[in-house]
Design a protein around this motif. Structure first.
Motif, mmCIF file in Angstrom:
data_model
loop_
_atom_site.group_PDB
_atom_site.id
_atom_site.type_symbol
_atom_site.label_atom_id
_atom_site.label_comp_id
_atom_site.label_asym_id
_atom_site.label_seq_id
_atom_site.Cartn_x
_atom_site.Cartn_y
_atom_site.Cartn_z
ATOM 1 N N LEU A 123 0.822 -1.207 0.000
ATOM 2 C CA LEU A 123 0.000 0.000 0.000
ATOM 3 C C LEU A 123 0.856 1.256 0.000
ATOM 4 N N LEU A 124 1.978 1.241 0.719
ATOM 5 C CA LEU A 124 2.828 2.427 0.776
ATOM 6 C C LEU A 124 3.361 2.785 -0.608
ATOM 7 N N ILE A 125 3.738 1.783 -1.392
ATOM 8 C CA ILE A 125 4.217 2.043 -2.750
ATOM 9 C C ILE A 125 3.088 2.633 -3.592
ATOM 10 N N GLN A 126 1.884 2.124 -3.437
ATOM 11 C CA GLN A 126 0.746 2.640 -4.197
ATOM 12 C C GLN A 126 0.476 4.098 -3.833
ATOM 13 N N ILE A 127 0.579 4.442 -2.544
ATOM 14 C CA ILE A 127 0.375 5.829 -2.124
ATOM 15 C C ILE A 127 1.407 6.745 -2.776
ATOM 16 N N LEU A 128 2.670 6.319 -2.765
ATOM 17 C CA LEU A 128 3.733 7.151 -3.326
ATOM 18 C C LEU A 128 3.640 7.231 -4.842
ATOM 19 N N LEU A 129 3.239 6.131 -5.485
ATOM 20 C CA LEU A 129 3.088 6.159 -6.941
ATOM 21 C C LEU A 129 2.013 7.158 -7.358
ATOM 22 N N ILE A 130 0.921 7.186 -6.613
ATOM 23 C CA ILE A 130 -0.167 8.113 -6.949
ATOM 24 C C ILE A 130 0.222 9.550 -6.618
ATOM 25 N N TYR A 131 0.849 9.748 -5.458
ATOM 26 C CA TYR A 131 1.170 11.103 -5.014
ATOM 27 C C TYR A 131 2.353 11.701 -5.773
ATOM 28 N N LEU A 132 3.362 10.866 -6.076
ATOM 29 C CA LEU A 132 4.563 11.362 -6.737
ATOM 30 C C LEU A 132 4.608 11.039 -8.230
ATOM 31 N N GLY A 133 3.865 10.013 -8.648
ATOM 32 C CA GLY A 133 3.921 9.606 -10.045
ATOM 33 C C GLY A 133 2.957 10.352 -10.940
ATOM 34 N N LEU A 134 1.748 10.595 -10.456
ATOM 35 C CA LEU A 134 0.757 11.281 -11.288
ATOM 36 C C LEU A 134 1.184 12.684 -11.716
ATOM 37 N N PRO A 135 1.914 13.467 -10.878
ATOM 38 C CA PRO A 135 2.364 14.780 -11.356
ATOM 39 C C PRO A 135 3.233 14.712 -12.608
ATOM 40 N N GLN A 136 3.950 13.600 -12.828
ATOM 41 C CA GLN A 136 4.743 13.474 -14.043
ATOM 42 C C GLN A 136 3.868 13.300 -15.279
ATOM 43 N N LEU A 137 2.589 12.923 -15.063
ATOM 44 C CA LEU A 137 1.634 12.803 -16.173
ATOM 45 C C LEU A 137 0.775 14.054 -16.318
ATOM 46 N N GLY A 138 1.054 15.060 -15.517
ATOM 47 C CA GLY A 138 0.298 16.301 -15.595
ATOM 48 C C GLY A 138 -0.857 16.396 -14.632
ATOM 49 N N VAL A 139 -1.072 15.358 -13.820
ATOM 50 C CA VAL A 139 -2.151 15.361 -12.821
ATOM 51 C C VAL A 139 -1.509 15.526 -11.446
ATOM 52 N N VAL A 140 -1.903 16.568 -10.739
ATOM 53 C CA VAL A 140 -1.290 16.857 -9.435
ATOM 54 C C VAL A 140 -2.366 16.723 -8.349
ATOM 55 N N PRO A 141 -2.515 15.540 -7.748
ATOM 56 C CA PRO A 141 -3.526 15.377 -6.697
ATOM 57 C C PRO A 141 -3.019 15.924 -5.370
ATOM 58 N N GLY A 142 -3.926 16.401 -4.560
ATOM 59 C CA GLY A 142 -3.558 16.796 -3.213
ATOM 60 C C GLY A 142 -3.234 15.577 -2.371
ATOM 61 N N ALA A 143 -2.613 15.792 -1.232
ATOM 62 C CA ALA A 143 -2.213 14.671 -0.383
ATOM 63 C C ALA A 143 -3.431 13.885 0.113
ATOM 64 N N ILE A 144 -4.489 14.591 0.500
ATOM 65 C CA ILE A 144 -5.691 13.910 0.988
ATOM 66 C C ILE A 144 -6.351 13.124 -0.141
ATOM 67 N N ALA A 145 -6.469 13.739 -1.319
ATOM 68 C CA ALA A 145 -7.077 13.050 -2.456
ATOM 69 C C ALA A 145 -6.256 11.828 -2.851
ATOM 70 N N ALA A 146 -4.922 11.963 -2.850
ATOM 71 C CA ALA A 146 -4.067 10.826 -3.194
ATOM 72 C C ALA A 146 -4.228 9.692 -2.182
ATOM 73 N N GLY A 147 -4.356 10.044 -0.910
ATOM 74 C CA GLY A 147 -4.553 9.018 0.105
ATOM 75 C C GLY A 147 -5.868 8.282 -0.058
ATOM 76 N N ILE A 148 -6.940 9.015 -0.345
ATOM 77 C CA ILE A 148 -8.251 8.384 -0.547
ATOM 78 C C ILE A 148 -8.214 7.467 -1.775
ATOM 79 N N ILE A 149 -7.589 7.934 -2.863
ATOM 80 C CA ILE A 149 -7.497 7.114 -4.077
ATOM 81 C C ILE A 149 -6.724 5.833 -3.807
ATOM 82 N N ALA A 150 -5.596 5.957 -3.112
ATOM 83 C CA ALA A 150 -4.766 4.783 -2.844
ATOM 84 C C ALA A 150 -5.486 3.784 -1.942
ATOM 85 N N LEU A 151 -6.109 4.265 -0.870
ATOM 86 C CA LEU A 151 -6.838 3.365 0.031
ATOM 87 C C LEU A 151 -8.000 2.695 -0.693
#
Length: 278
Positions: A123-151
Motif C-alpha cells: 500500500l505504501l508504494i501505491q500511495i507514493l506512486l499516486i502522489y509522486l507519479g501522477l504529477p509526471q503525467l500532468g495530474v497533481v492530486p492533493g495529499a488527501i485526495a491521493a490518500g483516498i485514491i490509494a486506500l
C-alpha cells in the motif's frame, strides 16, 4: 432369575459453579474486560507518562480543532479519509466482483488484473506512486485526495474477493427456486442472492475496514495532519514519544471498537432478515 446389565446412563450435566449462578455471562464478560483493561493501563502507567502533555495535545489529536489550513485534523481527518475510502472501495470491490463472475473475457481480465496488482503490491508504494507519479503525467492530486485514491484502490481489490466469495456461497438452489417462481435474473440477484450473501460478507468486510482505519496512518508520509502524523510531530517536539504514541493507539482502538459495534448491528439486521425469509 437372569439379570440383565443396566444400560449406561447419560452423563449428568455438570453443576454450575457458584460464580456462574451469581453472575450471568454478560456480567462475567464485563468483569473480564475490566480486569484486562486494568492490566493494560498498569503496563502503560509503568512508563511514567506525563499526563499534562497528553491533555494539552489531546484536542488536536482527536480533531476538536481545525488545522492551520482550516481543514480537519487528527481523528476527525482519519475518519473522513476512511469514510470516503469505504464508500469508494465498496463500489470498486462490488464492480470488480461482478467482473470476476462475468462470462465476458474482457470484463474478467480487467477485474482480475486490477485485483492482482493492488493485492500484490504494498500500500505504501501505491500511495507514493499516486502522489509522486501522477504529477509526471500532468495530474497533481492533493495529499488527501491521493490518500483516498490509494486506500480505495487497494481495499477495493481485497473487498472484491470477499464479495465474490459471498455471492458464490449462496446455494444455487435459491436461484433455481426463484426462477421457478418466474422472477427475473436482476430481481433474483438483488432480492434473493445479495441479502443472503451479506450474512457472510459483513464480518470480513468490517475486518478490512478496521485494517483500512489503521493503514490510513501510512498517509502521514505525505504530511497529512491525521492522528499518526500529529502524534509523531508532537512526540518529536516534546521528546515524549510514549505519551503521544500511546494516545494515538487508544484513539485508533476506540475508532475500531466503533466499527465493531456497527458490524454487530448489521449482523443482527441481516440475520433477522434471513430468518424472516426462512
Amino acid at each position: 432369575m437372569t439379570s440383565f446389565p443396566t444400560p449406561p446412563q447419560p452423563p449428568q450435566p455438570v453443576a454450575e459453579s457458584r460464580l456462574q449462578r451469581i453472575f450471568g455471562f454478560r456480567t462475567r464478560l464485563y468483569l473480564t474486560w475490566a480486569a484486562m483493561f486494568g492490566l493494560f493501563a498498569s503496563f502503560f502507567l509503568s512508563f511514567d507518562l506525563k499526563f499534562s502533555i497528553i491533555l494539552d495535545k489531546l484536542p488536536n489529536l482527536v480533531g476538536l480543532h481545525l488545522a492551520p489550513n482550516g481543514f480537519l485534523q487528527g481523528a476527525a481527518l482519519t475518519l473522513f479519509l476512511c469514510a470516503c475510502s469505504i464508500v469508494a472501495s465498496s463500489l470498486l470491490g462490488f464492480i470488480t466482483a461482478l467482473g470476476r463472475l462475468s462470462k465476458s473475457a474482457v470484463a474478467f481480465g480487467i477485474a482480475s488484473f486490477y485485483a492482482s496488482f493492488f493485492r500484490g503490491t504494498p500500500l505504501l508504494i501505491q500511495i507514493l506512486l499516486i502522489y509522486l507519479g501522477l504529477p509526471q503525467l500532468g495530474v497533481v492530486p492533493g495529499a488527501i485526495a491521493a490518500g483516498i485514491i490509494a486506500l480505495s484502490l487497494n481495499y477495493g481489490a481485497y473487498l472484491s474477493e470477499i464479495f465474490r466469495a459471498g455471492i458464490l456461497g449462496v446455494p444455487h438452489g435459491q436461484r433455481e427456486a426463484s426462477l421457478a417462481l418466474g422472477m427475473r435474473e436482476t430481481v433474483i440477484f438483488w432480492r434473493v442472492t445479495l441479502p443472503q450473501a451479506m450474512r457472510t460478507i459483513i464480518p470480513p468486510t468490517t475486518n478490512q475496514f478496521i485494517s483500512m482505519l489503521k493503514d490510513s496512518s501510512l498517509i502521514s508520509v505525505m504530511g497529512v495532519w491525521e492522528v499518526m502524523f500529529l502524534a509523531q510531530s508532537y512526540g518529536r517536539s516534546s521528546y515524549r514519544y510514549i505519551e503521544m504514541l500511546t494516545t494515538a493507539a487508544i484513539i485508533y482502538w476506540v475508532m475500531s471498537i466503533g466499527l465493531e459495534l456497527i458490524q454487530a448491528r448489521m449482523e443482527r439486521h441481516y440475520g433477522k432478515a434471513y430468518l424472516s425469509r426462512s
